[in-house]
Write a protein that holds these residues in place. Structure first.
Motif, PDB file in Angstrom:
ATOM      1  N   VAL A 213       0.866  -1.175   0.000  1.00 33.02           N
ATOM      2  CA  VAL A 213       0.000   0.000   0.000  1.00 33.02           C
ATOM      3  C   VAL A 213       0.904   1.226   0.000  1.00 33.02           C
ATOM      4  N   GLU A 214       0.678   2.108  -0.976  1.00 36.34           N
ATOM      5  CA  GLU A 214       1.414   3.367  -1.032  1.00 36.34           C
ATOM      6  C   GLU A 214       0.542   4.439  -0.369  1.00 36.34           C
ATOM      7  N   ALA A 215       1.145   5.230   0.482  1.00 28.08           N
ATOM      8  CA  ALA A 215       0.372   6.215   1.247  1.00 28.08           C
ATOM      9  C   ALA A 215       1.159   7.505   1.408  1.00 28.08           C
ATOM     10  N   CYS A 216       0.457   8.550   1.788  1.00 24.29           N
ATOM     11  CA  CYS A 216       1.075   9.835   2.105  1.00 24.29           C
ATOM     12  C   CYS A 216       0.497  10.309   3.443  1.00 24.29           C
ATOM     13  N   VAL A 217       1.377  10.615   4.382  1.00 22.32           N
ATOM     14  CA  VAL A 217       0.960  11.149   5.679  1.00 22.32           C
ATOM     15  C   VAL A 217       1.277  12.641   5.690  1.00 22.32           C
ATOM     16  N   HIS A 218       0.242  13.460   5.864  1.00 25.19           N
ATOM     17  CA  HIS A 218       0.414  14.909   5.847  1.00 25.19           C
ATOM     18  C   HIS A 218       0.913  15.399   7.203  1.00 25.19           C
ATOM     19  N   ASP A 220      -0.331  17.317   9.239  1.00 25.49           N
ATOM     20  CA  ASP A 220      -1.365  17.348  10.273  1.00 25.49           C
ATOM     21  C   ASP A 220      -1.764  15.948  10.735  1.00 25.49           C
ATOM     22  N   GLY A 221      -1.052  14.912  10.248  1.00 25.25           N
ATOM     23  CA  GLY A 221      -1.324  13.536  10.645  1.00 25.25           C
ATOM     24  C   GLY A 221      -2.330  12.818   9.776  1.00 25.25           C
ATOM     25  N   ARG A 222      -2.912  13.509   8.819  1.00 26.67           N
ATOM     26  CA  ARG A 222      -3.901  12.877   7.937  1.00 26.67           C
ATOM     27  C   ARG A 222      -3.215  11.865   7.038  1.00 26.67           C
ATOM     28  N   ILE A 223      -3.782  10.644   6.976  1.00 25.84           N
ATOM     29  CA  ILE A 223      -3.234   9.575   6.150  1.00 25.84           C
ATOM     30  C   ILE A 223      -4.078   9.434   4.891  1.00 25.84           C
ATOM     31  N   VAL A 224      -3.428   9.488   3.738  1.00 26.04           N
ATOM     32  CA  VAL A 224      -4.112   9.275   2.467  1.00 26.04           C
ATOM     33  C   VAL A 224      -3.523   8.030   1.817  1.00 26.04           C
ATOM     34  N   ASN A 225      -4.315   6.967   1.715  1.00 21.91           N
ATOM     35  CA  ASN A 225      -3.883   5.776   1.006  1.00 21.91           C
ATOM     36  C   ASN A 225      -4.048   6.025  -0.492  1.00 21.91           C
ATOM     37  N   GLU A 261      -3.764   2.229   7.785  1.00 17.96           N
ATOM     38  CA  GLU A 261      -3.919   3.371   8.690  1.00 17.96           C
ATOM     39  C   GLU A 261      -3.606   2.968  10.122  1.00 17.96           C
ATOM     40  N   ALA A 262      -4.072   1.787  10.535  1.00 17.43           N
ATOM     41  CA  ALA A 262      -3.788   1.324  11.896  1.00 17.43           C
ATOM     42  C   ALA A 262      -2.295   1.109  12.103  1.00 17.43           C
ATOM     43  N   VAL A 263      -1.628   0.551  11.104  1.00 20.96           N
ATOM     44  CA  VAL A 263      -0.187   0.307  11.197  1.00 20.96           C
ATOM     45  C   VAL A 263       0.574   1.624  11.350  1.00 20.96           C
ATOM     46  N   LEU A 264       0.297   2.581  10.490  1.00 20.52           N
ATOM     47  CA  LEU A 264       1.051   3.838  10.518  1.00 20.52           C
ATOM     48  C   LEU A 264       0.815   4.620  11.801  1.00 20.52           C
ATOM     49  N   ARG A 265      -0.425   4.627  12.278  1.00 19.70           N
ATOM     50  CA  ARG A 265      -0.717   5.362  13.517  1.00 19.70           C
ATOM     51  C   ARG A 265      -0.041   4.699  14.719  1.00 19.70           C
ATOM     52  N   ASN A 266      -0.082   3.392  14.788  1.00 18.01           N
ATOM     53  CA  ASN A 266       0.530   2.698  15.924  1.00 18.01           C
ATOM     54  C   ASN A 266       2.052   2.806  15.922  1.00 18.01           C
ATOM     55  N   LEU A 267       2.642   2.926  14.742  1.00 15.81           N
ATOM     56  CA  LEU A 267       4.093   3.060  14.664  1.00 15.81           C
ATOM     57  C   LEU A 267       4.549   4.500  14.892  1.00 15.81           C
ATOM     58  N   GLY A 272       5.198  12.153   5.462  1.00 12.43           N
ATOM     59  CA  GLY A 272       5.910  11.654   4.296  1.00 12.43           C
ATOM     60  C   GLY A 272       5.186  10.588   3.509  1.00 12.43           C
ATOM     61  N   PHE A 273       5.790  10.214   2.392  1.00 12.27           N
ATOM     62  CA  PHE A 273       5.291   9.117   1.570  1.00 12.27           C
ATOM     63  C   PHE A 273       5.784   7.802   2.159  1.00 12.27           C
ATOM     64  N   ILE A 274       4.874   6.832   2.259  1.00 15.89           N
ATOM     65  CA  ILE A 274       5.170   5.587   2.964  1.00 15.89           C
ATOM     66  C   ILE A 274       4.821   4.389   2.071  1.00 15.89           C
ATOM     67  N   HIS A 275       5.646   3.364   2.165  1.00 15.96           N
ATOM     68  CA  HIS A 275       5.471   2.123   1.401  1.00 15.96           C
ATOM     69  C   HIS A 275       5.399   0.971   2.399  1.00 15.96           C
ATOM     70  N   ALA A 276       4.234   0.322   2.512  1.00 11.88           N
ATOM     71  CA  ALA A 276       4.048  -0.776   3.468  1.00 11.88           C
ATOM     72  C   ALA A 276       3.636  -2.039   2.723  1.00 11.88           C
ATOM     73  N   GLU A 277       4.275  -3.158   3.056  1.00 13.12           N
ATOM     74  CA  GLU A 277       4.042  -4.419   2.348  1.00 13.12           C
ATOM     75  C   GLU A 277       3.198  -5.366   3.198  1.00 13.12           C
ATOM     76  N   TYR A 278       2.304  -6.083   2.515  1.00  9.43           N
ATOM     77  CA  TYR A 278       1.385  -7.023   3.167  1.00  9.43           C
ATOM     78  C   TYR A 278       1.340  -8.337   2.400  1.00  9.43           C
ATOM     79  N   ILE A 279       1.209  -9.418   3.151  1.00  6.02           N
ATOM     80  CA  ILE A 279       0.998 -10.744   2.559  1.00  6.02           C
ATOM     81  C   ILE A 279      -0.487 -11.065   2.680  1.00  6.02           C
ATOM     82  N   LEU A 280      -1.096 -11.474   1.584  1.00  8.55           N
ATOM     83  CA  LEU A 280      -2.521 -11.798   1.602  1.00  8.55           C
ATOM     84  C   LEU A 280      -2.699 -13.257   2.022  1.00  8.55           C
ATOM     85  N   GLY A 281      -2.704 -13.477   3.344  1.00  9.56           N
ATOM     86  CA  GLY A 281      -2.825 -14.820   3.897  1.00  9.56           C
ATOM     87  C   GLY A 281      -4.258 -15.325   3.866  1.00  9.56           C
ATOM     88  N   LYS A 282      -4.438 -16.564   4.255  1.00 11.31           N
ATOM     89  CA  LYS A 282      -5.772 -17.182   4.192  1.00 11.31           C
ATOM     90  C   LYS A 282      -6.756 -16.531   5.156  1.00 11.31           C
TER      91      LYS A 282
END
Length: 419
Positions: A213-218, A220-225, A261-267, A272-282
């Motif tokens: 997921v490519e995202a941008c965090v402004h 002011d903390g606003r996350i735009v996926n 959004e949950a990942v970025l806020r908890n971390l 900035g622009f953020i690149h987060a990788e996910y595995i699509l598990g069962k």
């Protein structure tokens, strides 16, 4: 405006070139500027531009010394923004931005993303789906072997501060583990003065498609996926990225966006622009890793083709305190395939001309010129020889055009020396 760029990546040189074309001044700090001359055809003109200053410094990876260097640059010519496209230097960039009072990510958030064990430990207990894992803070073989047995085979083992799939391995038995540890013991740095930390992460292997997921965090903390990038990987035991497609209609997009959004806020990632990788598990998406910077490789180019917005420039605009535009994918779908050599050798000839006549062709590039050594495509993204980009009206069409074009690459490798 004056931009301080701390290291880069080969494709990110395009961002420096574009910033110079817009009239900005760029000070580029690197431990090895020649590295970029050898991997990007844009580098020579950028480095020779009247508005570009290149500073070679072995201190680039040592934060205290880098901050002092940046303060000196700032005193000589006030810096308006500091940024990087380099995974290895996200914490350094955040530290310099803080020291100069400029826009940037908070240092703890950058550390939580940069060091994979911190990502896992910080998100533990938050409800974010992660693999079972064990963190070993040292290259003690006995401790790592115990961690592997705790997690169980098959598993994935990786340095906590790696990048480009380097030294990431799928393990199925004790012999593979012993060979891996013997090889990793020889690795003290990643080049360009980037010193490896000792931490190792052992993770449960999760089967499934890899996406990001490519995202941008402004500010002011606003996350735009922005969108989802699907990924094609090589076969085990390594995890080399061989293709990607940037799209806005992935079937699990809503779930991925909410989880991101949950990942970025908890971390604590707040800029900035953020690149987060996910595995699509069962059981649904599982977090693979988070990179506190714009996605690498040629994917920013795919984003520009599909959206009309250049993410390299938006990274710079955001660092300068401006409100960035969002490269959200449109109706055109862009896909890339990387390619490499089946053997170690020297590149004798490469011809990509036949690709230009194919439907959807956008770009093709060799990262090596004839006479340069190439390594067998086997261990990491650093083994790539080049890429090709095609577009289509759907993910399937763009991807199939890339796959068909692979058969038309004319590549000759010299593999021996006559005696």
């Amino acid at each position: 405006m004056h931009i301080l760029m701390i290291e880069c990546n080969p494709n990110g040189v395009a961002g420096i070139a574009n910033a110079l074309q817009l009239g900005h001044h760029v000070t580029f700090v690197s431990a090895d500027p020649d590295f970029y001359l050898n991997v990007s055809p844009l580098t020579k003109a950028a480095f020779e531009h009247a508005n570009c200053q290149v500073i070679k410094s072995a201190d680039t990876f040592f934060i205290d010394a880098l901050v002092e260097l940046a303060k000196g640059i700032h005193a000589d010519k006030p810096v308006d923004g500091v940024t990087t496209y380099s995974e290895y230097h996200t914490v350094h960039t955040a530290s310099v931005a803080r020291a100069l009072g400029l826009p940037g990510m908070n240092v703890d958030g950058a550390l939580n993303a940069r060091h994979k064990h911190r990502t896992r430990l910080t998100l533990a207990g938050t409800g974010v789906r992660q693999p079972r894992f064990a963190h070993v803070p040292t290259l003690d073989h006995a401790l790592i072997e115990a961690a592997v047995r705790e997690v169980g085979f098959p598993c994935v083992i990786k340095p906590s501060d790696g990048s480009a799939s380097l030294h990431v391995l799928h393990l199925t038995n004790e012999t593979e583990l012993a060979d891996y540890l013997a090889e990793l013991s020889k690795v003290v740095d990643y080049g360009r003065s980037v010193v490896r930390i000792p931490d190792i992460l052992v993770e449960e292997f999760i089967a499934g498609e890899l996406v990001s997921v490519e995202a941008c965090v402004h500010k002011d903390g606003r996350i735009v996926n922005l969108g989802v990038t699907d990924r094609c990987l090589s076969g085990f035991p390594y995890f080399i990225e061989m293709g990607a497609t940037f799209l806005n209609d992935h079937p699990q997009q809503a779930e991925l966006f909410a989880m991101n959004e949950a990942v970025l806020r908890n971390l604590g990632i707040d800029f900035g622009f953020i690149h987060a990788e996910y595995i699509l598990g069962k059981d649904g998406p599982v977090l693979c890793e988070v990179n506190a910077r714009l996605i690498g490789g040629i994917v920013p180019g795919l984003m520009k083709i599909s959206s009309g917005v250049d993410p390299y420039l938006e990274v710079i605009r955001q660092a300068l305190g401006e409100e960035p535009e969002h490269p959200i994918p449109g109706k055109i779908v862009a896909s890339v395939r990387w390619f490499g050599s089946p053997v170690d050798g020297t590149l004798s000839r490469i011809d990509l001309e036949k690709l230009k006549a194919l439907p959807g062709y956008q770009d093709a590039l060799s990262y090596r010129v004839p006479g340069r050594p190439v390594t067998k495509l086997s261990k990491s993204n650093f083994d790539w020889v080049g890429h090709m980009v095609f577009t289509g009206s759907s993910r399937e069409e763009a991807s199939s055009r890339c796959e068909a074009a692979l058969d038309l690459i004319d590549l000759e490798i010299a593999v021996g020396v006559a005696r």
